[in-house]
Write a protein that holds these residues in place. Structure first.
Motif, short mmCIF file in Angstrom:
data_model
loop_
_atom_site.label_atom_id
_atom_site.label_comp_id
_atom_site.label_asym_id
_atom_site.label_seq_id
_atom_site.Cartn_x
_atom_site.Cartn_y
_atom_site.Cartn_z
N PHE A 195 0.79 -1.23 0.00
CA PHE A 195 0.00 0.00 0.00
C PHE A 195 0.83 1.28 0.00
O PHE A 195 0.37 2.31 -0.49
N LEU A 196 2.05 1.21 0.56
CA LEU A 196 2.82 2.44 0.74
C LEU A 196 4.16 2.46 0.01
O LEU A 196 4.84 3.47 0.00
N GLY A 197 4.51 1.33 -0.61
CA GLY A 197 5.81 1.25 -1.27
C GLY A 197 6.02 2.31 -2.33
O GLY A 197 7.13 2.82 -2.51
N GLY A 198 4.95 2.68 -3.03
CA GLY A 198 5.07 3.65 -4.11
C GLY A 198 5.30 5.07 -3.66
O GLY A 198 5.74 5.92 -4.45
N ILE A 199 4.99 5.37 -2.38
CA ILE A 199 5.21 6.74 -1.88
C ILE A 199 6.28 6.79 -0.79
O ILE A 199 6.59 7.86 -0.28
N ALA A 200 6.84 5.63 -0.44
CA ALA A 200 7.79 5.56 0.67
C ALA A 200 8.99 6.47 0.48
O ALA A 200 9.51 7.04 1.44
N ARG A 201 9.42 6.60 -0.76
CA ARG A 201 10.62 7.41 -1.03
C ARG A 201 10.29 8.69 -1.78
O ARG A 201 11.10 9.20 -2.55
#
Length: 240
Positions: free
Chosen positions: A147-153
């Motif tokens: 769910f958050l991998g795409g905005i983590a960085r």
């Protein structure tokens, strides 16, 4: 800057809207005609508005700022993920979690938790805990990554703009962006309200070909902006 021809837009089924019974009256200016009870989008207007949107995202990218891609419907997920990653932009292609923009501190805590598990895996700490604990943490990491991998960085928060496929499906994401006065770019089908979007792009948001074509143009414009920034930096400091 590449903008598809009318023929390419038609071939990608960009012009196919929804049944008349599902239309949003605010899309009237972008509807060319009705055929077999289906509204057909005026692709000349799609062309013009797509070019305006592409020029705007190119400038944002040239300034080194982030554009967040959002599209969680099945037809859009892989396309948006692949294209966002190709230009180093953040993305959300699974479920939009309420507060991803308006309550980012809470989201950031979850990202920090995911990063902590990743550090444990790298530094050997993972091997010092029980198998059951490892399994639980792996499951937690997989869920957070999904769910958050795409905005983590995401380099900066909030993003400078948000690009959305299907504003009806992604109404919460759109509302959060508008609440924070973040410019929005979106594919807007005949069942949606284009007045809620800063740069609406009238287009079929259900066809994979249509999503791929429109998102491809936006991504190409972002890539041009990134390359332009590199060229400008090199011109200022040729020895770098």
């Amino acid at each position: 800057m590449y903008i598809p021809t009318v023929e390419q837009l038609l071939e990608a089924r960009v012009h196919l809207g929804h049944l008349r019974s599902r239309w949003n009256p605010r899309m009237r200016p972008y509807i060319f005609m009705e055929k077999d009870k289906i509204h057909l989008i005026d692709v000349l207007k799609t062309q013009r508005l797509l070019e305006e949107a592409a020029k705007a995202v190119r400038e944002i990218a040239r300034q080194g700022r982030a554009i967040l891609y959002v599209g969680t419907k099945k037809q859009a997920r892989e396309i948006l993920k692949e294209m966002a990653e190709s230009v180093g932009m953040p993305y959300v292609t699974e479920r939009w979690l309420g507060g991803m923009l308006t309550n980012y501190k809470t989201i950031r805590r979850s990202i920090t938790k995911m990063e902590a598990i990743e550090r444990m895996m790298r530094d050997g700490t993972f091997e010092k805990i029980s198998k059951r604990e490892r399994l639980l943490k792996l499951r937690e990491k997989e869920k957070l990554e999904r769910f958050l991998g795409g905005i983590a960085r995401m380099p900066h928060f909030p993003p400078a703009a948000v690009y959305i496929v299907d504003i009806v499906e992604e109404e919460i994401a759109l509302a959060e962006a508008n609440r924070l006065n973040i410019p929005t770019f979106a594919m807007v089908d005949t069942n949606a309200d284009p007045t809620k979007v800063t740069f609406p792009i009238p287009a079929n948001d259900d066809s994979t070909k249509s999503i791929e074509l429109i998102t491809g143009v936006i991504t190409a414009a972002i890539r041009e902006g990134i390359e332009a920034a590199k060229a400008e930096a090199l011109a200022k400091n040729p020895e770098a």
